[in-house]
Motif scaffolding. Sequence first.
Motif, PDB file in Angstrom:
ATOM      1  N   HIS A 104       0.824  -1.201   0.000  1.00  0.00           N
ATOM      2  CA  HIS A 104       0.000   0.000   0.000  1.00  0.00           C
ATOM      3  C   HIS A 104       0.863   1.259   0.000  1.00  0.00           C
ATOM      4  O   HIS A 104       0.470   2.286  -0.559  1.00  0.00           O
ATOM      5  N   PHE A 152      -6.813  -1.668  -1.940  1.00  0.00           N
ATOM      6  CA  PHE A 152      -7.295  -2.380  -0.756  1.00  0.00           C
ATOM      7  C   PHE A 152      -8.622  -3.068  -1.046  1.00  0.00           C
ATOM      8  O   PHE A 152      -8.826  -4.239  -0.679  1.00  0.00           O
ATOM      9  N   MET A 153      -9.553  -2.358  -1.713  1.00  0.00           N
ATOM     10  CA  MET A 153     -10.847  -2.942  -2.041  1.00  0.00           C
ATOM     11  C   MET A 153     -10.697  -4.081  -3.043  1.00  0.00           C
ATOM     12  O   MET A 153     -11.445  -5.072  -2.997  1.00  0.00           O
ATOM     13  N   ILE A 205      -4.744   8.506  -1.249  1.00  0.00           N
ATOM     14  CA  ILE A 205      -5.901   7.859  -0.614  1.00  0.00           C
ATOM     15  C   ILE A 205      -6.688   7.044  -1.636  1.00  0.00           C
ATOM     16  O   ILE A 205      -7.111   5.906  -1.375  1.00  0.00           O
ATOM     17  N   HIS A 206      -6.872   7.615  -2.823  1.00  0.00           N
ATOM     18  CA  HIS A 206      -7.629   6.979  -3.898  1.00  0.00           C
ATOM     19  C   HIS A 206      -7.015   5.635  -4.292  1.00  0.00           C
ATOM     20  O   HIS A 206      -7.687   4.599  -4.308  1.00  0.00           O
ATOM     21  N   VAL A 227     -14.184   8.166  -0.683  1.00  0.00           N
ATOM     22  CA  VAL A 227     -13.320   8.369   0.480  1.00  0.00           C
ATOM     23  C   VAL A 227     -12.328   9.499   0.223  1.00  0.00           C
ATOM     24  O   VAL A 227     -12.149  10.400   1.051  1.00  0.00           O
ATOM     25  N   ALA A 271     -13.287   4.214  -3.545  1.00  0.00           N
ATOM     26  CA  ALA A 271     -12.046   4.979  -3.502  1.00  0.00           C
ATOM     27  C   ALA A 271     -12.303   6.456  -3.786  1.00  0.00           C
ATOM     28  O   ALA A 271     -11.746   7.343  -3.117  1.00  0.00           O
ATOM     29  N   SER A 285     -14.920  -0.841  -6.434  1.00  0.00           N
ATOM     30  CA  SER A 285     -13.687  -0.372  -5.808  1.00  0.00           C
ATOM     31  C   SER A 285     -13.408   1.078  -6.191  1.00  0.00           C
ATOM     32  O   SER A 285     -13.001   1.887  -5.350  1.00  0.00           O
ATOM     33  N   THR A 303      -6.962   3.027  -1.380  1.00  0.00           N
ATOM     34  CA  THR A 303      -8.309   2.494  -1.146  1.00  0.00           C
ATOM     35  C   THR A 303      -8.722   1.546  -2.264  1.00  0.00           C
ATOM     36  O   THR A 303      -9.287   0.471  -2.012  1.00  0.00           O
ATOM     37  N   TYR A 304      -8.432   1.939  -3.514  1.00  0.00           N
ATOM     38  CA  TYR A 304      -8.797   1.077  -4.649  1.00  0.00           C
ATOM     39  C   TYR A 304      -8.099  -0.278  -4.558  1.00  0.00           C
ATOM     40  O   TYR A 304      -8.731  -1.336  -4.703  1.00  0.00           O
TER      41      TYR A 304
END
Length: 352
Positions: A157, A235-236, A228-229, A261, A258, A254, A232-233
């Motif tokens: 990440h 991670f999803m 963050i985008h 958030v 993303a 996803s 998050t993407y």
Amino acid sequence: MELSCGVAGGRSGQSATATAAATAVATTPGGGPASSGRLMDADSPGEEDYESLPPSASLGTHMTAGAVAGVLEHTVMYPMDSVKTRMQSLQPDPKARYSGAFEALRTIVQTEGVWRPLRGINVTVVGAGPAHALYFACYEKMKRTLSDIIHHRGNSHLANGIAGSMATLLHDGVMNPAEVVKQRMQMYNSPYKSVLECMRTVYRTEGLGAFYRSYTTQLTMNIPFQAIHFITYEFMQEWWNPHRQYSPGTHVMSGAVAGAVAAAATTPLDVCKTLLNTQENMVLTSVNVSGHLSGMANAFRTVYQLGGVAGYFKGVQARMLYQMPSTAIAWSVYEFFKYLLTKRELEKRSPS
């Protein structure tokens, strides 16, 4: 889409390449990618290679897929982007005060015409293609390079966040002038009749620097946004699509999560960027600014002075409503074209 080509140690040369290519593009009878489309490393059975694209996934593939995704992302959701810009105005005209995003869109269409929410879309199309081509190509390259360094053969990440931040530098360098023109065209009672008139007027009255006055602010906003985008993407995707197959549904979901958030977290910076891009006359008069407002610190202070803490979140609803489908569209279109172009390249290289 991520194709995997990990090849067992006993295979070699052309045979191994052909086998990997054939397996990577295998599909189910229903047309979707087969779950067996990934090869295991013989030395570590059960452990799948991390989304390593085959060599045929060229720079051109990433750039083409990125350009198409960027243009569609910005054009499909452009009316909501226009609403967002207006709702971020700190001191809007009484006729441009809206209670909600959809009410704003309806009012704009009813009072200013059906095409008004699309003003400035042409300059966005021109900028979005090359900007997103560089953006996705840089992200893919840096993500893999940094992942190999930080977490060998695995998802990192930290690498995703750094890669997204680096890609943003290229994206914003191309897109910032288009953003300045676009947002001035979107404002209520915009004095510009066309994009070219806006560009000429801004250049003549404010100089070339006006097109990059918000660049540092844009980076200050977009670097955390994209970090963050992308985190998050990815991670999803780990959650919903752990085998990293081409899976349109998971790419859409996803991307939407993303975007939501990242949009919510960076709205205060977007409000400041909009102020610097548009240079609202009523705002400048209220704070006794002669000339032009510049700099993130000045923008932050002005927003707080006129709107308090709530001022930093003006238009947050419209921003999230814009970003959720926008990022969903961008990722689904990008992954589709990457899958399609890579599959064709593999088929061309495979023995007949």
